[in-house]
Design a protein around this motif. Structure first.
Motif, mmCIF file in Angstrom:
data_model
loop_
_atom_site.group_PDB
_atom_site.id
_atom_site.type_symbol
_atom_site.label_atom_id
_atom_site.label_comp_id
_atom_site.label_asym_id
_atom_site.label_seq_id
_atom_site.Cartn_x
_atom_site.Cartn_y
_atom_site.Cartn_z
ATOM 1 N N UNK A 243 73.551 10.708 42.595
ATOM 2 C CA UNK A 243 72.680 11.794 42.140
ATOM 3 C C UNK A 243 73.066 13.056 42.896
ATOM 4 N N UNK A 244 73.414 14.086 42.155
ATOM 5 C CA UNK A 244 73.727 15.372 42.777
ATOM 6 C C UNK A 244 72.420 16.046 43.191
ATOM 7 N N UNK A 245 72.435 16.668 44.358
ATOM 8 C CA UNK A 245 71.207 17.265 44.920
ATOM 9 C C UNK A 245 71.588 18.535 45.650
ATOM 10 N N UNK A 246 70.818 19.596 45.426
ATOM 11 C CA UNK A 246 71.078 20.872 46.081
ATOM 12 C C UNK A 246 71.067 20.732 47.606
ATOM 13 N N UNK A 247 71.957 21.454 48.242
ATOM 14 C CA UNK A 247 72.045 21.444 49.702
ATOM 15 C C UNK A 247 72.175 22.889 50.188
ATOM 16 N N UNK A 248 71.170 23.423 50.917
ATOM 17 C CA UNK A 248 69.934 22.752 51.317
ATOM 18 C C UNK A 248 69.043 22.474 50.119
ATOM 19 N N UNK A 249 68.136 21.507 50.302
ATOM 20 C CA UNK A 249 67.295 21.121 49.186
ATOM 21 C C UNK A 249 66.023 20.444 49.647
ATOM 22 N N UNK A 250 65.230 20.031 48.662
ATOM 23 C CA UNK A 250 63.919 19.431 48.900
ATOM 24 C C UNK A 250 64.101 18.070 49.565
ATOM 25 N N UNK A 251 63.592 17.943 50.777
ATOM 26 C CA UNK A 251 63.834 16.734 51.568
ATOM 27 C C UNK A 251 63.167 15.495 50.975
ATOM 28 N N UNK B 233 73.795 10.307 47.478
ATOM 29 C CA UNK B 233 73.582 11.725 47.192
ATOM 30 C C UNK B 233 74.912 12.459 47.239
ATOM 31 N N UNK B 234 75.150 13.248 46.218
ATOM 32 C CA UNK B 234 76.290 14.155 46.229
ATOM 33 C C UNK B 234 75.763 15.568 46.428
ATOM 34 N N UNK B 235 76.173 16.203 47.491
ATOM 35 C CA UNK B 235 75.665 17.526 47.822
ATOM 36 C C UNK B 235 76.185 18.597 46.858
ATOM 37 N N UNK B 236 75.270 19.388 46.331
ATOM 38 C CA UNK B 236 75.605 20.557 45.522
ATOM 39 C C UNK B 236 75.293 21.798 46.348
ATOM 40 N N UNK B 237 76.281 22.556 46.779
ATOM 41 C CA UNK B 237 75.985 23.781 47.536
ATOM 42 C C UNK B 237 75.032 24.670 46.737
ATOM 43 N N UNK B 238 73.868 24.944 47.303
ATOM 44 C CA UNK B 238 72.819 25.638 46.558
ATOM 45 C C UNK B 238 73.191 27.074 46.224
ATOM 46 N N UNK B 239 74.185 27.610 46.890
ATOM 47 C CA UNK B 239 74.571 29.010 46.664
ATOM 48 C C UNK B 239 75.701 29.159 45.654
#
Length: 445
Positions: free
Chosen positions: A190-198, A211-217
């Motif tokens: 599951x891709x998840x925004x990083x930083x993101x909702x803990x 978790x696959x980190x998605x750079x939030x920017x």
């Protein structure tokens, strides 16, 4: 300079517990037991990260947490040591985590402001519940029929999301809804925004998914091998920006190409005060987006109620599972929220809170002018203020001394190295906010 001693730690990446928490717990237990004696110099965060095969942010966050709790202390130019007096008598409980320290007002991202003038409507709703007849057995697995009808009208009017009541599933909140989506998805990360909702990250791990980190920017351009992507497009949590139209379309293209579901957490979309609320991402493509809404930012987090509008195939799987598990929201809570919607309470508290948040956002920006710049435009019930890590830690310490607990931006990060503070202004008074801001400014000048 004394040599540091190794720290015997074993991290289990399959445990469903964040590595930061595992590391902090292990070191804390060794300090309490005396295995790591008072005055012992610990390895640097870089060296320990290399030994454990983790990113340096994991060891830094663990050391920061233990330092904040008083188990470790940092000596400038020398290193990190087991603090004097860190090992209490065995009968004493461990110090509580930073989030729950008594006597501190936590200025977080999720505590809303509820205008006390609306309490009469709240009481009427629960009187309504007391006179209603509850179902004799388990309720409809999708949720109370009348509530879903009201929600369909509410979503169309406030979020531009047109759906039939039968397409709505009432949940126990955002995380409850996310858990049900995750249980119905095929295998995959599951891709998840990083930083993101803990809390969302914890739910994903608890479901046994990577978790696959998605750079939030940065825009999302591909989701290969991802079963889903969890995003907060109306107000990125915790940074704050709105996902642009181009990025929304790009995310939907990536999801369609990969066969992924986009999980849209629409957590405080009602509280834009610079422009009208941004329409839901799900309004663009109902067959790709699973939409999650919640009462936690309007009526209150403790209500534990939300709703889900999922793609049709996913909707059927979720309902089939709920037929067996009865994993539904409590009937009295659903019935009370139905009354609150019908009575206009929800619209009233949103309008009142929007005005209050707009005024408080201006106070935050004005107070910090010249010393720090929040990510703008500030919306919702908090501001994210980037700053170097040493400044953020100094500000958090000063805030604690003044009676406030400020979340740190790096606590929301996994691979991201962004640092700063979060200034929540929902769960406080104007006077408390001014005092917190004064403490922040004093620490920065």
């Amino acid at each position: 300079m004394p040599h540091s001693s190794p720290v015997p730690v074993r991290l289990d990446r399959a445990a469903g517990v964040p590595l930061v928490r595992q590391l902090a717990t292990s070191v804390r237990e060794q300090v309490v037991s005396g295995s790591l004696p008072i005055g012992l110099r610990l390895p640097s965060t870089r060296a320990l990260a290399a030994d454990l095969g983790v990113s340096r942010s994991v060891t830094e966050q663990a050391y920061d947490q233990l330092t904040a709790e008083g188990w470790l202390e940092s000596r400038r130019g020398s290193g990190t040591y087991v603090a004097a007096g860190a090992a209490p008598p065995r009968h004493r409980p461990l110090s509580p985590p930073r989030q729950s320290r008594p006597g501190l007002l936590r200025l977080d991202t999720g505590t809303p402001w509820i205008d006390p003038r609306h309490r009469a409507a709240w009481r009427r709703a629960w009187r309504d519940v007391s006179t209603a007849t509850p179902p004799p057995g388990y309720d409809d697995p999708a949720g109370l029929v009348d509530l879903r009808a009201e929600l369909a009208g509410h979503l169309a009017r406030t979020r531009g999301l047109l759906c039939d009541p039968d397409e709505i599933v009432v949940t126990t909140g955002t995380i409850g809804g996310l858990g049900q989506v995750l249980a119905a998805l095929p295998p995959g990360s599951v891709a998840h925004e990083d930083p993101g909702y803990r809390a969302a990250a914890e739910a994903i791990r608890a479901a046994g998914r990577e978790i696959r980190d998605l750079p939030a920017t940065r825009p999302v351009t591909e989701l290969t091998d991802c079963a889903a992507a969890y995003v907060t497009p109306a107000h990125q949590h915790p940074l704050g920006p709105v996902m642009s139209g181009a990025d929304r379309l790009g995310l939907l293209r990536a999801a369609r190409a990969a066969g992924s579901v986009v999980v849209e957490d629409d957590y405080d979309s009602e509280f834009r005060y610079d422009v009208a609320p941004v329409p839901a991402l799900a309004a663009l493509d109902r067959e790709v987006v699973a939409y999650l809404g919640t009462t936690s930012k309007t009526v209150g987090p403790s209500m534990r109620l939300g709703w889900l509008v999922a793609p049709s195939a996913l909707h059927r799987q979720i309902l089939a599972r709920r037929e067996v598990t009865h994993d539904t929201a409590a009937w009295p809570v659903q019935r009370a929220f139905l009354s609150l919607l019908r009575d206009g309470y929800v619209d009233q508290v949103v309008r009142s809170a929007r005005r209050t948040y707009a005024a408080r956002a201006e106070r935050v920006v004005a107070a910090l002018a010249g010393v720090a710049d929040p990510i703008g435009p500030v919306a919702g019930m908090y501001a994210c203020v980037p700053m170097p890590r040493p400044d953020a830690l100094r500000v958090a310490t000063a805030a604690r001394a003044a009676g406030f607990d400020l979340p740190l931006l790096h606590d929301y990060c996994r691979s991201s190295e962004l640092t700063g503070i979060i200034v929540g202004f929902g769960g406080c008074t104007d006077d408390e906010l001014d005092r917190a801001l004064a403490a922040i400014v004093r620490a920065l000048v």
